[in-house]
Design a protein around this motif. Structure first.
Motif, PDB file in Angstrom:
ATOM      1  N   LYS A 185       5.908  15.317 -10.485  1.00 24.63           N
ATOM      2  CA  LYS A 185       6.412  15.601 -11.826  1.00 24.63           C
ATOM      3  C   LYS A 185       5.648  16.752 -12.462  1.00 24.63           C
ATOM      4  N   SER A 235       0.839  -1.216   0.000  1.00 30.32           N
ATOM      5  CA  SER A 235       0.000   0.000   0.000  1.00 30.32           C
ATOM      6  C   SER A 235       0.866   1.255   0.000  1.00 30.32           C
ATOM      7  N   TYR A 236       1.925   1.241   0.802  1.00 31.93           N
ATOM      8  CA  TYR A 236       2.842   2.391   0.797  1.00 31.93           C
ATOM      9  C   TYR A 236       3.462   2.589  -0.583  1.00 31.93           C
ATOM     10  N   GLN A 237       3.802   1.510  -1.250  1.00 28.27           N
ATOM     11  CA  GLN A 237       4.376   1.596  -2.594  1.00 28.27           C
ATOM     12  C   GLN A 237       3.360   2.169  -3.577  1.00 28.27           C
ATOM     13  N   LEU A 238       2.102   1.758  -3.467  1.00 26.83           N
ATOM     14  CA  LEU A 238       1.054   2.299  -4.342  1.00 26.83           C
ATOM     15  C   LEU A 238       0.850   3.792  -4.110  1.00 26.83           C
ATOM     16  N   GLU A 280       3.042   5.898  -3.002  1.00 25.80           N
ATOM     17  CA  GLU A 280       4.218   6.579  -3.542  1.00 25.80           C
ATOM     18  C   GLU A 280       4.131   6.690  -5.064  1.00 25.80           C
ATOM     19  N   ASN A 281       3.655   5.636  -5.716  1.00 30.76           N
ATOM     20  CA  ASN A 281       3.505   5.662  -7.175  1.00 30.76           C
ATOM     21  C   ASN A 281       2.432   6.658  -7.608  1.00 30.76           C
ATOM     22  N   VAL A 282       1.436   6.869  -6.791  1.00 32.97           N
ATOM     23  CA  VAL A 282       0.380   7.825  -7.120  1.00 32.97           C
ATOM     24  C   VAL A 282       0.871   9.257  -6.936  1.00 32.97           C
ATOM     25  N   THR A 283       1.669   9.525  -5.931  1.00 34.46           N
ATOM     26  CA  THR A 283       2.126  10.888  -5.666  1.00 34.46           C
ATOM     27  C   THR A 283       3.267  11.325  -6.587  1.00 34.46           C
ATOM     28  N   GLN A 284       3.995  10.397  -7.185  1.00 34.40           N
ATOM     29  CA  GLN A 284       5.102  10.768  -8.073  1.00 34.40           C
ATOM     30  C   GLN A 284       4.642  11.567  -9.287  1.00 34.40           C
ATOM     31  N   PRO A 285       3.552  11.211  -9.972  1.00 31.48           N
ATOM     32  CA  PRO A 285       3.120  12.046 -11.111  1.00 31.48           C
ATOM     33  C   PRO A 285       2.763  13.478 -10.704  1.00 31.48           C
TER      34      PRO A 285
END
Length: 160
Positions: free
Chosen positions: A43, A30-33, A35-40
């Motif tokens: 950017k 869940s933490y990885q998900l 993090e993947n959502v906040t990266q865009p």
């Protein structure tokens, strides 16, 4: 007795510790998900900052049609004591990338000091477009039989 102790240990592990380890794996996923959502979004914010830096360097990317009018308004409202000789039509170039480059050419006349002051004032205070080229030259006016000093300015800005 030892066999019973081993079976008891396995039962406790299976009922207590195994679900805890499974939940820990799910929490990490869940933490990885997240993090993947906040990266865009990071950017996007970075690209917005780059665009604002480009706006400062190249000129604003808005209102292409009104750039010539803005240039003339700026020159007249700041009382730069120069005369506009010619304004060429805007030249638009669209390359392979998504940006369009808009170039405007204006020719001014006046004495050297006022023309130089005009360049300086436009460069420092005019935000809608940036000067990319300035050329001084003189031309003989045969109707007045005098030589005039002219300044040819090229302005560029970009858009999407």
């Amino acid at each position: 007795m030892i066999l019973l102790l081993v079976l008891l240990f396995l039962a406790v592990y299976k009922k207590t510790y195994q679900p805890i380890f499974q939940l820990k794996k799910e929490l990490n996923a869940s933490y990885q998900l997240v993090e993947n959502v906040t990266q865009p979004f990071a950017k996007i914010e970075s690209l917005k900052n780059e665009l604002s830096v480009l706006d400062k360097v190249v000129g604003n990317s808005e209102n292409h049609a009104l750039i010539q009018q803005k240039i003339l308004d700026f020159i007249t409202t700041h009382a730069l004591h120069v005369s506009v000789v010619n304004i060429a039509d805007s030249h638009m170039y669209k390359g392979n990338n998504a940006f369009t480059i808009l170039t405007n050419k204006i020719i001014l006349t006046g004495n050297y000091e006022t023309l130089l002051n005009t360049i300086y004032t436009i460069e420092k205070e005019f935000k809608a477009s940036k000067i990319v080229s300035a050329k001084f030259y003189s031309k003989k006016n045969y109707s007045t039989n005098k030589t005039e000093l002219l300044l040819e300015l090229y302005f560029q800005n970009y858009g999407k």
